[in-house]
Design an enzyme around this catalytic site. Structure first.
Site, PDB file in Angstrom:
ATOM      1  N   SER A 127       0.625   4.966   0.554  1.00  0.00           N
ATOM      2  CA  SER A 127       0.031   5.455  -0.695  1.00  0.00           C
ATOM      3  C   SER A 127      -0.875   4.380  -1.320  1.00  0.00           C
ATOM      4  O   SER A 127      -0.717   3.188  -1.050  1.00  0.00           O
ATOM      5  CB  SER A 127       1.142   5.835  -1.673  1.00  0.00           C
ATOM      6  OG  SER A 127       1.967   4.716  -1.903  1.00  0.00           O
ATOM      7  N   CYS A 151      -2.645  12.768   5.252  1.00  0.00           N
ATOM      8  CA  CYS A 151      -3.656  12.112   4.413  1.00  0.00           C
ATOM      9  C   CYS A 151      -5.018  12.767   4.590  1.00  0.00           C
ATOM     10  O   CYS A 151      -5.925  12.534   3.808  1.00  0.00           O
ATOM     11  CB  CYS A 151      -3.744  10.634   4.745  1.00  0.00           C
ATOM     12  SG  CYS A 151      -4.396  10.370   6.378  1.00  0.00           S
TER      13      CYS A 151
END
Ligand code: NAD
Length: 498
Positions: A226, A281
């Site tokens: 992240s 992602c």
């Protein structure tokens, strides 16, 4: 209860750590294993051993290193199904999706098999009188990788095959959520003949990450995860003098132009938005139809598709989407859906109440679709990482482009259109690292490189492919004069071509 082991110096062992975390099967909610969070002493021992092992490996001819890679690739092909099952058991993604992940990881091993060619330098004869010059890419030594939960086999393979083929030793710290797939891959690499100490797996959490970032003998760190952690890893790692590439989060938009084939676009959005329960992602989480008619028609096509998504455990061959990774993550996604409703987005399909018979304790969220999402809403600004697609309506191509440019993330994006002018302008001008034209998930193949822009990537190198080879090596340029006996007297001015 299974205890997840570390793998160091060619051997697997149970960490002596008293700090342990549970590993769950997201499909059932049952605990499947326990993961010790290794100690810094264990990291230090792994690095010490890797440092010694790397000397011989770095001096092994690239062709011999390639031979180990070829064997590793053959074993991965042979055990792809087992690897996919290991992934699904702890991650939750459906079997075919896990097989796809393994295949994309194998592609990176395939690429690393070409290492003799990839390490070739350049040579210039007669750069001066009797002087030749050549360049060479040399390994860094011991390097490390810190990886996320969402691709437990593939993302590590974005890193260690290239790093090891280049002649480095590698320390891998996988995600705590799904640590078993990297362990199976480690077994296969050892079976392929990789010398002991060249690939090491040390499990842990933040304490281990900090230990890696601060360790003076680890020369480079690849991170995928992240954005807040990526930024932290980049800052702490570079401050410690390391080369760092830190890939972060995303909010990927897909523009749908009025001339697009809307069935094709809707199908593409289903796969890209809900495949792997949105935990990619490169997932498309924002659809941007241009013009009211396009938006109305698109939402009408998406609604029945989202409502009829087949959700189930990986063992269900018909399932298109599995559970999300943990209970905490499921609750977070549900919280985002609540906030979308509170902030005035139109909830077209609500996945919050989804329950699967026989799997009542699994971490399932139904496919969710929002319309009329606005840029100031939390569900637009933040990465949800779940099966939630937001439709943000825009009036023109330029408005859609401006929307994308306003977001802090810039990992991937796509446009669906039959207008070549718009497509070319989009590819040319959009400030995003990976772009798809009528391709919803434009993940570059293994012989190109992967990386976003803006707050989706910290560092100067994208990952895998040619950029991966550059990241895991450093350039040396050698200038030689032969015969050595040539005498020209002392030269005090700066050497230049006369
Ligand atoms: P995460 O950031 O929580 O964890 C990634 C790694 O960082 C794990 O190994 C974890 O142990 C470690 N970590 C977690 N908290 C830490 C802390 N406070 N300090 C130091 N280390 C810490 O990410 P995740 O939830 O496992 O994965 C999902 C995220 O990864 C998403 O944001 C997704 O977009 C991103 N991702 C990005 C890419 C890309 O290529 N850009 C690819 C896959 C996933």
């Amino acid at each position: 209860m299974q205890i997840i082991e570390n793998a160091v110096a060619g051997k697997r062992y149970v960490s002596s750590s008293t700090r342990r975390v549970p590993v769950f099967n997201p499909a059932t909610g049952e605990q499947s294993a326990e993961l010790p969070l290794s100690t810094l002493d264990e990291l230090n021992a792994a690095v010490e051993n890797a440092k010694k092992a790397q000397i011989a490996w770095g001096n092994t001819t690239p062709m011999k290193r390639a031979r180990v890679m070829f064997k590793f690739k053959a074993l991965l092909d042979q055990y792809a199904d087992d690897l996919a099952r290991e992934i699904s058991k702890e991650h939750g993604k459906v079997h075919d999706d896990a097989l796809g992940e393994v295949a994309r990881g194998i592609d990176c091993v395939d690429f690393a098999c070409g290492i003799p060619h990839l390490l070739k330098g350049e040579f210039s004869r007669n750069v001066g009188p009797s002087i030749d010059s050549y360049s060479d890419r040399q390994p860094l030594g011991v390097v490390a990788g810190i990886t996320p939960f969402n691709f437990p086999a593939m993302v590590p393979m974005w890193m260690y095959p290239a790093a090891i083929a280049c002649g480095n030793a590698f320390i891998l710290k996988p995600s705590e959520r799904d640590p078993s797939a990297p362990m199976l891959a480690w077994n296969l690499f050892m079976e392929a003949g990789l010398p002991e100490g060249i690939l090491n797996v040390v499990h842990g959490d933040k304490e281990m990450v900090d230990g890696i970032l601060d360790h003076p003998d680890i020369k480079a760190v690849s991170f995928v995860g992240s954005t807040p952690i990526a930024e932290y890893v980049y800052q702490r790692g570079t401050k410690a003098g390391k080369r760092v590439q830190a890939l972060g989060g995303a909010k990927n938009h897909m523009i749908i132009m009025p001339d697009a084939d809307l069935d094709q676009a809707a199908d593409a959005l289903m796969g890209a938005g809900y495949g792997s329960a949105g935990e990619r992602c490169m997932a498309i989480s924002v659809a941007v139809p241009v013009g009211k008619d396009t938006a109305d028609a698109l939402v009408a096509k998406l609604k029945p598709r989202v409502e009829s998504l087949k959700i189930g455990p990986a063992t269900d061959k018909d399932a298109e989407m599995g559970p999300v990774v943990t209970k905490m993550h499921r609750d977070k996604i549900v919280g985002y859906i609540d906030s979308g409703v509170e902030q005035g987005a139109k909830l077209v399909v609500d996945g919050r109440g989804f329950k699967l018979q026989g799997y009542e304790n699994g971490y399932y969220v139904g496919g969710t679709l929002f319309d009329n999402v606005e840029p100031e809403m939390k569900i637009y600004k933040e990465e949800i990482f779940g099966p939630v697609l937001s439709v943000v309506r825009r009036d023109s191509f330029q408005d859609a482009v401006d929307l994308i440019h306003g977001h802090e993330y810039a990992n991937g994006t796509a446009i669906f259109t039959r207008d070549g002018d718009a497509a070319r302008e989009f590819a040319d001008k959009i400030e995003v690292g990976m772009v798809g034209i009528n391709v919803p998930i434009p993940v570059p193949v293994a012989y190109h490189s992967f990386g976003g822009w803006k707050r989706s990537l910290f560092g100067d190198h994208s990952i895998y492919g040619p950029e991966g080879i550059h990241f895991y090596t450093r350039l040396k340029t050698v200038t030689t004069r032969w015969p050595a006996g040539i005498k020209g007297g002392a030269e005090f001015s700066f050497p230049s071509v006369k």
